[in-house]
Design a protein around this motif. Structure first.
Motif, short mmCIF file in Angstrom:
data_model
loop_
_atom_site.label_atom_id
_atom_site.label_comp_id
_atom_site.label_asym_id
_atom_site.label_seq_id
_atom_site.Cartn_x
_atom_site.Cartn_y
_atom_site.Cartn_z
N LEU A 1 78.75 -8.16 -15.03
CA LEU A 1 77.72 -8.74 -15.89
C LEU A 1 78.11 -8.62 -17.37
O LEU A 1 77.99 -9.58 -18.13
CB LEU A 1 76.38 -8.04 -15.66
CG LEU A 1 75.74 -8.23 -14.28
CD1 LEU A 1 74.45 -7.42 -14.19
CD2 LEU A 1 75.45 -9.69 -14.01
N GLU A 2 78.59 -7.44 -17.74
CA GLU A 2 78.96 -7.23 -19.14
C GLU A 2 80.08 -8.18 -19.56
O GLU A 2 80.03 -8.76 -20.64
CB GLU A 2 79.41 -5.77 -19.33
CG GLU A 2 79.61 -5.38 -20.77
CD GLU A 2 79.83 -3.89 -20.93
OE1 GLU A 2 79.78 -3.41 -22.07
OE2 GLU A 2 80.06 -3.19 -19.92
N VAL B 1 78.84 -12.03 -19.76
CA VAL B 1 77.91 -12.25 -20.86
C VAL B 1 78.64 -12.16 -22.20
O VAL B 1 78.42 -12.97 -23.10
CB VAL B 1 76.73 -11.26 -20.81
CG1 VAL B 1 75.90 -11.33 -22.08
CG2 VAL B 1 75.85 -11.56 -19.59
N GLU B 2 79.53 -11.19 -22.33
CA GLU B 2 80.27 -11.02 -23.59
C GLU B 2 81.13 -12.24 -23.88
O GLU B 2 81.36 -12.59 -25.04
CB GLU B 2 81.14 -9.76 -23.53
CG GLU B 2 80.34 -8.47 -23.65
CD GLU B 2 79.63 -8.35 -24.99
OE1 GLU B 2 80.15 -8.85 -25.99
OE2 GLU B 2 78.53 -7.77 -25.01
N VAL C 1 72.18 -16.90 -23.03
CA VAL C 1 72.38 -16.51 -21.63
C VAL C 1 71.04 -16.15 -21.01
O VAL C 1 70.23 -15.46 -21.62
CB VAL C 1 73.33 -15.30 -21.52
CG1 VAL C 1 73.52 -14.89 -20.06
CG2 VAL C 1 74.68 -15.60 -22.18
N MET D 1 69.72 -14.33 -17.43
CA MET D 1 70.08 -13.64 -16.19
C MET D 1 68.85 -13.66 -15.28
O MET D 1 67.79 -13.15 -15.64
CB MET D 1 70.52 -12.21 -16.49
CG MET D 1 71.55 -12.11 -17.58
SD MET D 1 72.35 -10.51 -17.65
CE MET D 1 73.33 -10.61 -16.17
N CYS E 1 69.57 -7.41 -25.09
CA CYS E 1 68.81 -8.36 -24.28
C CYS E 1 67.34 -7.95 -24.25
O CYS E 1 66.97 -6.83 -24.62
CB CYS E 1 69.37 -8.43 -22.85
SG CYS E 1 69.36 -6.85 -21.97
N VAL F 1 70.15 -13.15 -25.19
CA VAL F 1 70.21 -12.88 -23.76
C VAL F 1 68.83 -12.48 -23.26
O VAL F 1 68.22 -11.56 -23.80
CB VAL F 1 71.21 -11.76 -23.42
CG1 VAL F 1 71.31 -11.56 -21.90
CG2 VAL F 1 72.60 -12.06 -24.00
#
Length: 339
Positions: free
Chosen positions: A158-159, A162-163, A176, A178, A197, A223
């Motif tokens: 996930l990190e 997203v990054e 983004v 999620m 986020c 996010v």
């Protein structure tokens, strides 16, 4: 903190990190937990808890040390560095110590459990340091510690994805979303602090949801971690990525949620992370099948439009993983896996 500079001040000389010290200290600073650092003997494992204790002396670091000689050595080194250190005896709780040394046996008794309870144990990090952990024993370690390794791997996934969006200078305002199938999962991701986020789910007060959406629209939040409450009727143009943390309940929900991305006509992606809640939906399973031997977009077209005309991803579309890997695509944009 600037870890290298602080290390130099603590040691009172110019120093540099070695082995995996720098990466481990960065993980400690981020609040990651659990952390497992495997470093050779003499490579400076103790610096990974001594440095944070020196920088933030008001906190308490509990160090479980099995050997008496090693405990004495650590206490001596802490004294030289000016770190308040105490060895747990059970008679006089070391309330003012920055580092508390304890044997494995005493760490398991009721008195020590009470001491930990006073430190708000649930909010602390777990760091394991060793010189001897062969890769073949790593799974056994995670089982013995009752850690779910797949959760650690998912966090890293996930990190990373997203990054990629947050660092994309070609689309600097990209956002983004999620998608999670439970409010508990939403909270877990937000509280893990993998990236900046905010959460969004049906139980939040209306004014909180409205404020979150307003900040998301203008880009002060990039996010959002949400349940299906986000998927209906929300039209924000520059969402670049939809990540499904759990398998979609059905293809309709997947189409609805993934359709939140790319509403400005620019390239966007929808990604499903395997390993979350699985609703055993046949169409979703067929779409996500890792052994699939045809374009994934075919499944979406069949369900949403009743169309059977598609054979592959076309020019101007993100290519699904099968089309890209098989070389059967005319897609002009970079390939992004569909699952």
């Amino acid at each position: 903190m600037n870890a290298t500079a602080e290390l130099g001040r603590m040691m009172q000389k110019e120093v540099s990190f070695q082995s995996v010290q720098a990466e481990a200290i960065e993980a400690v600073q981020r609040g990651d937990s659990p952390i497992v650092a495997v470093m050779p003997t003499g490579a400076g494992k103790s610096m990974l808890f001594m440095l944070p204790a020196w920088v933030e002396p008001k906190g308490v670091t509990v160090v479980v040390v099995p050997l008496k000689a090693l405990r004495k050595d650590m206490a001596h080194r802490c004294e030289k560095l000016g770190i308040r250190c105490a060895t747990w005896t059970g008679r006089n709780p070391p309330d003012s110590a920055s580092i508390v040394l304890v044997t494995p046996e005493k760490a398991a008794n009721e008195e020590f459990g009470t001491f930990l309870g006073k430190l708000a144990f649930a909010e602390t990090q777990m760091v394991l340091l060793t010189a001897t952990l062969p890769p073949t024993d790593e799974d056994d370690l995670f089982k013995r510690m009752y850690w779910k390794r797949e959760e650690q791997e998912k966090d890293a996934q996930l990190e990373q994805i997203v990054e990629e969006v947050l660092r994309d200078t070609t689309q600097p305002e990209g956002k983004v979303v999620m998608m999670c199938e439970s409010k508990d999962t939403v909270r877990e991701i937000v509280e893990a602090r993998l990236f900046p986020c905010e959460m969004f789910h049906a139980d939040l007060p209306d004014e909180v949801k409205e404020e979150t959406l307003d900040e998301f629209r203008v880009g002060s939040i990039r996010v959002i971690v949400a349940t299906g409450a986000f998927g209906m009727g929300i039209d924000i143009p520059n969402i670049r990525l939809i990540v499904h943390v759990d398998n979609p309940r059905n293809m309709r929900d997947y189409g609805q949620a993934s359709g939140r991305a790319g509403r400005d006509g620019l390239p966007s992606r929808a990604i499903i992370i395997r390993g979350g809640i699985d609703f055993k939906n046949e169409l979703v399973s067929r779409y996500m099948d890792p052994e699939r031997r045809e374009c994934r977009r075919i499944e979406i077209d069949r369900y949403l439009d009743g169309s059977t005309a598609r054979a592959r991803c076309e020019e101007g579309e993100y290519a699904c993983d099968w089309c890209a890997d098989s070389g059967r695509t005319d897609a002009a944009v970079e390939t992004i896996p569909a699952t």
